[in-house]
Design a protein around this motif. Structure first.
Motif, PDB file in Angstrom:
ATOM      1  N   LEU A  95       1.148  -6.144   3.428  1.00 57.52           N
ATOM      2  CA  LEU A  95       1.331  -5.991   1.825  1.00 57.52           C
ATOM      3  C   LEU A  95       2.416  -4.849   1.334  1.00 57.52           C
ATOM      4  N   LEU A  96       4.284  -5.883   0.985  1.00 55.96           N
ATOM      5  CA  LEU A  96       4.688  -5.325   0.267  1.00 55.96           C
ATOM      6  C   LEU A  96       4.627  -3.970  -0.535  1.00 55.96           C
ATOM      7  N   GLY A  97       5.156  -2.791  -0.506  1.00 51.37           N
ATOM      8  CA  GLY A  97       5.438  -2.217  -1.611  1.00 51.37           C
ATOM      9  C   GLY A  97       5.040  -0.855  -1.276  1.00 51.37           C
ATOM     10  N   GLU A  98       5.613   0.352  -2.644  1.00 52.14           N
ATOM     11  CA  GLU A  98       5.011   1.383  -2.533  1.00 52.14           C
ATOM     12  C   GLU A  98       4.645   2.174  -2.866  1.00 52.14           C
ATOM     13  N   SER A  99       3.471   1.646  -4.040  1.00 52.67           N
ATOM     14  CA  SER A  99       3.247   1.782  -5.811  1.00 52.67           C
ATOM     15  C   SER A  99       1.509   2.363  -4.842  1.00 52.67           C
ATOM     16  N   LYS A 100       1.161   3.388  -6.200  1.00 58.99           N
ATOM     17  CA  LYS A 100       0.437   4.347  -5.439  1.00 58.99           C
ATOM     18  C   LYS A 100      -0.791   2.884  -5.416  1.00 58.99           C
ATOM     19  N   ALA A 101      -0.722   2.194  -6.274  1.00 61.58           N
ATOM     20  CA  ALA A 101      -1.925   0.802  -6.048  1.00 61.58           C
ATOM     21  C   ALA A 101      -1.923  -0.344  -4.240  1.00 61.58           C
ATOM     22  N   ILE A 102      -0.832  -0.155  -4.257  1.00 55.84           N
ATOM     23  CA  ILE A 102      -0.871  -0.904  -2.589  1.00 55.84           C
ATOM     24  C   ILE A 102      -1.313  -0.074  -1.605  1.00 55.84           C
ATOM     25  N   GLN A 103      -0.786   0.870  -2.040  1.00 57.08           N
ATOM     26  CA  GLN A 103      -0.452   2.120  -0.643  1.00 57.08           C
ATOM     27  C   GLN A 103      -2.601   2.493  -0.489  1.00 57.08           C
ATOM     28  N   LEU A 104      -3.400   1.865  -1.214  1.00 58.31           N
ATOM     29  CA  LEU A 104      -4.700   2.516  -1.675  1.00 58.31           C
ATOM     30  C   LEU A 104      -5.202   1.501  -1.064  1.00 58.31           C
ATOM     31  N   VAL A 105      -4.757   0.210  -1.535  1.00 59.17           N
ATOM     32  CA  VAL A 105      -5.675  -1.255  -0.757  1.00 59.17           C
ATOM     33  C   VAL A 105      -5.052  -0.346   0.736  1.00 59.17           C
ATOM     34  N   ARG A 106      -3.906  -0.693   1.442  1.00 56.00           N
ATOM     35  CA  ARG A 106      -3.743  -0.425   2.642  1.00 56.00           C
ATOM     36  C   ARG A 106      -4.449   0.199   3.869  1.00 56.00           C
ATOM     37  N   GLU A 107      -4.681   1.936   2.651  1.00 54.80           N
ATOM     38  CA  GLU A 107      -5.795   2.454   3.575  1.00 54.80           C
ATOM     39  C   GLU A 107      -7.622   1.796   3.779  1.00 54.80           C
ATOM     40  N   GLU A 108      -7.518   0.934   2.490  1.00 48.69           N
ATOM     41  CA  GLU A 108      -9.332   1.223   2.302  1.00 48.69           C
ATOM     42  C   GLU A 108      -9.100  -0.688   3.602  1.00 48.69           C
ATOM     43  N   ILE A 109      -8.212  -1.227   3.355  1.00 48.13           N
ATOM     44  CA  ILE A 109      -8.028  -2.559   4.868  1.00 48.13           C
ATOM     45  C   ILE A 109      -8.828  -1.287   6.342  1.00 48.13           C
ATOM     46  N   LEU A 110      -6.826  -0.929   6.285  1.00 49.92           N
ATOM     47  CA  LEU A 110      -7.410  -0.058   7.735  1.00 49.92           C
ATOM     48  C   LEU A 110      -8.990   0.370   8.228  1.00 49.92           C
ATOM     49  N   SER A 111      -9.473   1.258   6.968  1.00 47.25           N
ATOM     50  CA  SER A 111     -10.437   2.151   7.078  1.00 47.25           C
ATOM     51  C   SER A 111     -12.157   0.810   7.106  1.00 47.25           C
ATOM     52  N   LEU A 112     -12.176  -0.083   6.824  1.00 45.16           N
ATOM     53  CA  LEU A 112     -12.956  -0.923   6.722  1.00 45.16           C
ATOM     54  C   LEU A 112     -12.830  -1.605   7.872  1.00 45.16           C
ATOM     55  N   ALA A 113     -11.705  -1.979   8.125  1.00 44.64           N
ATOM     56  CA  ALA A 113     -11.721  -3.476   9.659  1.00 44.64           C
ATOM     57  C   ALA A 113     -12.033  -3.829  10.296  1.00 44.64           C
ATOM     58  N   ASN A 114     -12.627  -2.688  11.035  1.00 42.77           N
ATOM     59  CA  ASN A 114     -13.156  -2.472  12.043  1.00 42.77           C
ATOM     60  C   ASN A 114     -15.143  -2.174  12.555  1.00 42.77           C
ATOM     61  N   PHE A 115     -15.101  -2.547  11.173  1.00 40.67           N
ATOM     62  CA  PHE A 115     -16.819  -2.655  10.573  1.00 40.67           C
ATOM     63  C   PHE A 115     -16.679  -4.441  10.302  1.00 40.67           C
ATOM     64  N   ASN A 116     -17.928  -4.864  10.429  1.00 37.60           N
ATOM     65  CA  ASN A 116     -18.122  -5.874  10.485  1.00 37.60           C
ATOM     66  C   ASN A 116     -19.333  -5.922   9.656  1.00 37.60           C
ATOM     67  N   THR A 117     -18.989  -5.202   8.282  1.00 38.95           N
ATOM     68  CA  THR A 117     -19.902  -5.476   6.752  1.00 38.95           C
ATOM     69  C   THR A 117     -19.307  -6.059   6.304  1.00 38.95           C
ATOM     70  N   PRO A 118     -19.747  -7.324   5.255  1.00 38.27           N
ATOM     71  CA  PRO A 118     -19.554  -8.086   4.107  1.00 38.27           C
ATOM     72  C   PRO A 118     -18.253  -7.283   3.328  1.00 38.27           C
ATOM     73  N   VAL A 119     -17.187  -7.596   2.851  1.00 30.84           N
ATOM     74  CA  VAL A 119     -15.872  -7.336   1.690  1.00 30.84           C
ATOM     75  C   VAL A 119     -15.702  -8.380   0.805  1.00 30.84           C
ATOM     76  N   LEU A 120     -16.038  -7.662  -0.718  1.00 26.74           N
ATOM     77  CA  LEU A 120     -16.321  -8.533  -1.386  1.00 26.74           C
ATOM     78  C   LEU A 120     -13.970  -8.213  -2.177  1.00 26.74           C
ATOM     79  N   ILE A 121     -13.400  -8.489  -2.237  1.00 26.74           N
ATOM     80  CA  ILE A 121     -11.852  -8.590  -3.112  1.00 26.74           C
ATOM     81  C   ILE A 121     -11.998  -9.096  -4.629  1.00 26.74           C
ATOM     82  N   HIS A 122     -11.730  -8.338  -4.728  1.00 22.66           N
ATOM     83  CA  HIS A 122     -11.818  -8.630  -6.376  1.00 22.66           C
ATOM     84  C   HIS A 122      -9.916  -8.736  -7.035  1.00 22.66           C
ATOM     85  N   GLY A 123      -9.428 -10.200  -8.128  1.00 19.29           N
ATOM     86  CA  GLY A 123      -8.151  -9.821  -8.088  1.00 19.29           C
ATOM     87  C   GLY A 123      -7.819 -10.816  -8.836  1.00 19.29           C
TER      88      GLY A 123
END
Length: 457
Positions: free
Chosen positions: A146-174
């Motif tokens: 997920l290339l980019g240095e903007s705050k928006a994409i940095q936040l997405v990367r952080e959220e992915i790593l935070s949620l990755a190991n939970f088995n909960t459903p995830v809804l992606i908006h875009g």
């Protein structure tokens, strides 16, 4: 330019050095003076980054030797040689060794000023493109996906790593083309389910009559044409992840069945009464608000939207655009065995000003076409259907581009049209534009124009 262009001025005659230095500083340049080539080499070794202007005839190390050693230290530096004893053979030798230009004394100061400005612009272009490619080379892990240095994409990367190991459903908006499936793939790849299947299903691309069979599978003879047993997407994803793209398109009567399957962890194939237990994680994606969608069940919405990730459109990630474009252009150059192209500053400004209604998908398309096209500029490649966005980009550019950048854009357009008109015939282009051969060659090199691209096919 944000900072004064740097010039390293080398001449063994003190009075000439002082006079030229004062004139260049009055013209807006930042000047470092050297009486010998050895002093100049010392400056280069300390990381000087600018335009080198050197006399040729000097005691000790002459200008041609300085040119060779400077190119070894930094091949990007534009070097202009000046001499009162020059001849054609010396000029040819200097250019063959990599000199940016060769000027004989006495010279027109305004001509030298113009050469320095152009050389500095070329240097900035090389540095910018090198920085983009260096930035790409330094990416690792999820940042390389997920290339980019903007705050928006940095936040997405952080959220992915935070949620990755939970088995909960995830809804992606875009919006369409933002990379929702790539985000889903990253959620899977960085989870404990990474060695299990990742099964993607585009809910908007499946005919309603086939949807239930596609999702739940069927037994042989379950309906006309069902000649053999078939596993559905949910069953195939057992242990891993099922990705439901454009989930808002799912038929309403199947939403009930999906909800029941997610709540119970059980499904039945069409034409079968056998219960199949499943262990799946559901990741969904939508380009609309499911909560406000009239035909989407609220109970299924709450089931899918335990966690959510919001992807910003590309127009809100402007700082990421040059890096993404360079990445996709380099991939296309490698795939199609075409030369890597560098982006001019005006190209980068245009890319960042354009609204990108198709988001990253459109950006990748334009980057690929940019590599494949022989005689098209960035603005030529942007779809004509997006005329409103182009007009808006032009309006923004008018407010941010300097006069020199606007002149460069106009000059490149004139060269391109003349080369196109005469199908790469240099003599006719020289006559049309009233330019000497050497000046035309320099301008074509500056703007990345190759006469071979204009030859009649």
């Amino acid at each position: 330019m944000n900072t004064a262009p740097k010039v390293l001025l080398v001449d063994d005659e003190e009075q000439v050095l002082k006079a030229n230095s004062q004139w260049l500083e009055l013209s807006g340049f930042s000047v470092i003076c050297c009486n010998t080539a050895h002093e100049a080499i010392n400056q280069l070794q300390q990381g000087f980054m600018g335009v080198v202007i050197s006399d040729v005839k000097m005691p000790g190390m002459d200008g041609l030797t300085l040119l060779e050693q400077a190119k070894q230290l930094n091949g990007n530096l534009p070097i202009i040689l000046i001499t009162g004893h020059g001849d054609v053979s010396m000029a040819v030798e200097a250019l063959q060794k990599g000199a940016y230009d060769f000027i004989e004394k006495p010279f027109d100061p305004d001509r030298l000023k113009e050469r320095i400005q152009r050389a500095h612009e070329q240097l900035e272009l090389k540095i910018k493109n090198q920085q983009l490619r260096q930035q790409l080379a330094e990416q690792s892990g999820i940042s390389a996906k997920l290339l980019g240095e903007s705050k928006a994409i940095q936040l997405v990367r952080e959220e992915i790593l935070s949620l990755a190991n939970f088995n909960t459903p995830v809804l992606i908006h875009g919006e369409t083309g933002c990379g929702k499936e790539l985000v889903a793939q990253c959620l899977h790849e960085y989870s404990q389910r990474a060695n299990k299947p990742f099964v993607a299903l585009n809910c908007g691309a499946i005919p309603e009559a086939l949807f239930e069979s596609e999702l739940f599978g069927h037994e042989a003879g379950a309906f006309s044409g069902a000649q053999k047993q078939r596993k559905g997407k949910l069953e195939h994803a057992d242990g891993g992840v099922v990705f439901l793209d454009e989930v808002e398109s799912m038929p309403s009567h199947l939403q009930v069945k999906l909800l029941r399957a997610l709540q119970s962890g059980e499904i039945e194939r069409l034409g079968s009464n056998r219960i199949i237990n499943l262990d799946i994680r559901v990741i969904s994606a939508t380009k609309v608000s499911l909560k406000d969608a009239g035909e989407f069940r609220q109970d299924l919405y709450y089931r899918l939207n335990v966690s959510e990730i919001n992807l910003s459109p590309l127009r809100e990630r402007q700082t990421d655009i040059p890096l993404l474009f360079t990445h996709f252009a380099d991939l296309a150059a490698e795939q199609y065995q075409r030369p890597v192209k560098t982006l001019a500053p005006s190209d980068i400004d245009l890319l960042m000003a354009y609204a990108w209604p198709g988001n990253i998908r459109e950006l990748r398309n334009i980057a690929t076409r940019y590599i494949l096209a022989r005689d098209k500029s960035i603005i030529d490649l942007i779809d004509a259907d997006n005329s409103k966005e182009i007009e808006e980009a032009d309006r923004i550019l008018e407010s941010v581009l300097s006069l020199s950048q606007k002149l460069n854009q106009y000059e490149r357009q004139l060269l391109h049209k003349a080369l196109e008109k005469y199908q790469g015939n240099i003599s006719q282009v020289m006559a049309e534009l009233d330019l000497p051969r050497r000046t035309l060659n320099q301008k074509m090199q500056k703007y990345g124009l190759n006469r071979l691209d204009y030859l009649e096919k």
